[in-house]
Scaffold this active site. Structure first.
Site, mmCIF file in Angstrom:
data_model
loop_
_atom_site.group_PDB
_atom_site.id
_atom_site.type_symbol
_atom_site.label_atom_id
_atom_site.label_comp_id
_atom_site.label_asym_id
_atom_site.label_seq_id
_atom_site.Cartn_x
_atom_site.Cartn_y
_atom_site.Cartn_z
ATOM 1 N N LYS A 31 9.892 4.560 -5.352
ATOM 2 C CA LYS A 31 8.629 4.345 -5.004
ATOM 3 C C LYS A 31 8.168 5.777 -4.125
ATOM 4 O O LYS A 31 9.112 6.111 -3.191
ATOM 5 C CB LYS A 31 8.010 3.235 -4.021
ATOM 6 C CG LYS A 31 6.609 3.079 -3.672
ATOM 7 C CD LYS A 31 6.455 1.784 -3.011
ATOM 8 C CE LYS A 31 6.533 2.079 -1.549
ATOM 9 N NZ LYS A 31 5.776 3.072 -0.949
ATOM 10 N N ASP A 58 2.706 5.464 -5.014
ATOM 11 C CA ASP A 58 2.126 4.274 -4.095
ATOM 12 C C ASP A 58 1.112 5.283 -3.397
ATOM 13 O O ASP A 58 1.262 5.757 -2.324
ATOM 14 C CB ASP A 58 3.152 3.717 -3.449
ATOM 15 C CG ASP A 58 2.471 2.785 -2.027
ATOM 16 O OD1 ASP A 58 1.366 2.564 -2.392
ATOM 17 O OD2 ASP A 58 3.309 2.728 -1.297
ATOM 18 N N LYS A 60 -2.250 4.363 -2.981
ATOM 19 C CA LYS A 60 -3.074 3.209 -2.658
ATOM 20 C C LYS A 60 -4.786 4.054 -2.746
ATOM 21 O O LYS A 60 -5.503 4.040 -1.668
ATOM 22 C CB LYS A 60 -2.919 2.757 -1.119
ATOM 23 C CG LYS A 60 -1.642 2.170 -1.092
ATOM 24 C CD LYS A 60 -1.450 1.860 0.385
ATOM 25 C CE LYS A 60 0.269 1.033 0.568
ATOM 26 N NZ LYS A 60 1.090 2.155 0.663
ATOM 27 N N ASP A 63 -11.678 4.765 -3.208
ATOM 28 C CA ASP A 63 -12.848 5.829 -2.947
ATOM 29 C C ASP A 63 -14.125 5.241 -3.874
ATOM 30 O O ASP A 63 -13.728 4.126 -4.547
ATOM 31 C CB ASP A 63 -12.372 7.250 -3.243
ATOM 32 C CG ASP A 63 -13.120 8.236 -2.521
ATOM 33 O OD1 ASP A 63 -14.318 8.198 -2.466
ATOM 34 O OD2 ASP A 63 -12.467 9.461 -2.023
ATOM 35 N N THR A 122 1.469 -5.627 4.007
ATOM 36 C CA THR A 122 2.343 -6.452 4.627
ATOM 37 C C THR A 122 2.356 -6.206 6.016
ATOM 38 O O THR A 122 3.066 -6.937 6.757
ATOM 39 C CB THR A 122 3.698 -6.422 3.992
ATOM 40 O OG1 THR A 122 3.943 -4.901 3.295
ATOM 41 C CG2 THR A 122 3.680 -6.926 2.471
ATOM 42 N N ARG A 214 13.362 1.072 4.514
ATOM 43 C CA ARG A 214 14.197 1.182 5.283
ATOM 44 C C ARG A 214 15.560 0.548 5.294
ATOM 45 O O ARG A 214 16.654 0.863 5.872
ATOM 46 C CB ARG A 214 13.433 0.897 6.514
ATOM 47 C CG ARG A 214 12.546 1.990 7.082
ATOM 48 C CD ARG A 214 11.464 1.929 8.147
ATOM 49 N NE ARG A 214 10.364 0.818 7.707
ATOM 50 C CZ ARG A 214 9.279 0.548 8.197
ATOM 51 N NH1 ARG A 214 9.357 0.911 9.457
ATOM 52 N NH2 ARG A 214 8.532 -0.285 7.756
HETATM 53 O O1 C5P Z 1 10.731 0.288 4.921
HETATM 54 P P1 C5P Z 1 9.886 -0.698 4.474
HETATM 55 O O2 C5P Z 1 10.703 -1.331 3.394
HETATM 56 O O3 C5P Z 1 8.991 -1.526 5.297
HETATM 57 O O4 C5P Z 1 8.657 0.091 3.362
HETATM 58 C C1 C5P Z 1 7.908 -0.694 2.511
HETATM 59 C C2 C5P Z 1 7.125 0.412 1.680
HETATM 60 O O5 C5P Z 1 6.203 -0.161 0.924
HETATM 61 C C3 C5P Z 1 6.501 1.418 2.551
HETATM 62 O O6 C5P Z 1 6.577 2.801 1.751
HETATM 63 C C4 C5P Z 1 5.107 0.973 2.507
HETATM 64 O O7 C5P Z 1 4.104 2.204 2.469
HETATM 65 C C5 C5P Z 1 4.798 0.179 1.144
HETATM 66 N N1 C5P Z 1 3.613 -0.754 1.181
HETATM 67 C C6 C5P Z 1 3.840 -1.698 2.222
HETATM 68 N N2 C5P Z 1 2.904 -2.818 1.842
HETATM 69 C C7 C5P Z 1 1.832 -2.878 1.109
HETATM 70 C C8 C5P Z 1 1.977 -1.598 0.117
HETATM 71 C C9 C5P Z 1 2.819 -0.753 0.232
HETATM 72 O O8 C5P Z 1 4.678 -1.931 2.907
HETATM 73 N N3 C5P Z 1 0.993 -3.745 0.903
#
Ligand code: C5P
Length: 236
Positions: A31, A58, A60, A63, A122, A214
């Site tokens: 991603k 991603d 998002k 606009d 999230t 992460r």
């Molecule tokens: O490090 P972690 O597992 O928290 O990363 C989650 C990834 O998913 C990040 O790149 C974040 O931008 C993305 N994301 C998210 N929630 C959303 C959409 C995308 O955490 N609703």
């Protein structure tokens, strides 16, 4: 599209990204978010495709409909598996995004890029949503509302937390994708995420695809962490 977990490449440079990717011997689902894309541009997409990785872009997008149409039209030239827009941009904006993808056709690809809508991030809690967005409903209701709107606009699915995946499936059907970030291996730090769960629980809760950042990228042994995620996700 395969169902392997997407690894969130939240890095600033191609050097960091390729150091990380070189740890792996296989091609991955990755991603690319705004951190990597906005500092490196579309070249990053070409580099990842050259190495046979499959991409969820991603960005998002959110606009006016005409601007999102133009942005998606430009992105449709790349062989992306997934891209996303914010459902809060509205039905017309989402319809224009789909129009751009359909217009691009599938001449250079095996299948059209799928477009999914972000519902509630999230990292957002119910009280934040109610106080800051002034949405006087539960987070489940808001996610379901956005998912239905996205489905009516012709999108392929939504980004939501694993906690809402089963509800979205119930409302929108099995084929409507539930792509879920907010995934952590047991005992990992949750960081800024709020609505989180493990890969195993995400699968049991009805996620169709998971995004993990992460828990893999910051692990002492990222390859081992990835294998753990895959094994849990595949139910091994
Ligand atoms: O490090 P972690 O597992 O928290 O990363 C989650 C990834 O998913 C990040 O790149 C974040 O931008 C993305 N994301 C998210 N929630 C959303 C959409 C995308 O955490 N609703």
């Amino acid at each position: 599209m395969n169902r392997k977990p997407f690894i969130a490449l939240d890095f600033a440079t191609w050097e960091e990204t390729s150091l990380f990717l070189d740890l792996f011997t296989e091609s991955l689902n990755v991603k690319v978010g705004m951190e990597l894309y906005l500092q490196n541009g579309p070249a990053i997409i070409e580099k990842l495709l050259d190495k046979d990785h499959r991409i969820f872009l991603d960005l998002k997008l959110h606009d006016i409909p005409n601007t999102v149409f133009g942005a998606v039209k430009g992105l449709a030239q790349y062989d992306l598996d997934l891209l996303n827009v914010h459902a809060a941009g509205g039905r017309m904006m989402m319809e224009r995004a789909m129009e751009a993808l359909h217009a691009a056709g599938s001449s250079t690809k095996q299948s059209r890029t799928k477009c999914i809508a972000v519902t509630q991030l999230t990292s957002t809690t119910e009280s934040q949503m109610q106080n800051e967005q002034l949405i006087q409903h539960s987070i489940n209701e808001s996610v379901i509302h956005y998912a239905s709107l996205a489905r009516e606009a012709g999108l392929d699915g939504v980004v939501c937390s694993p906690h809402e995946a089963a509800l979205v499936r119930e409302e929108c059907g099995e084929d409507f994708l539930r792509v879920t970030p907010g995934i952590r291996l047991k005992n990992d730090d949750k960081g800024d995420q709020q609505r989180i769960t493990t890969p195993k629980k995400a699968k049991e809760s009805g996620s169709s695809l998971i995004v993990v950042g992460r828990s893999i990228t910051k692990a002492a042994d990222p390859v081992r962490a990835y294998e753990k995620v895959v094994n849990e996700w595949e139910g091994l």
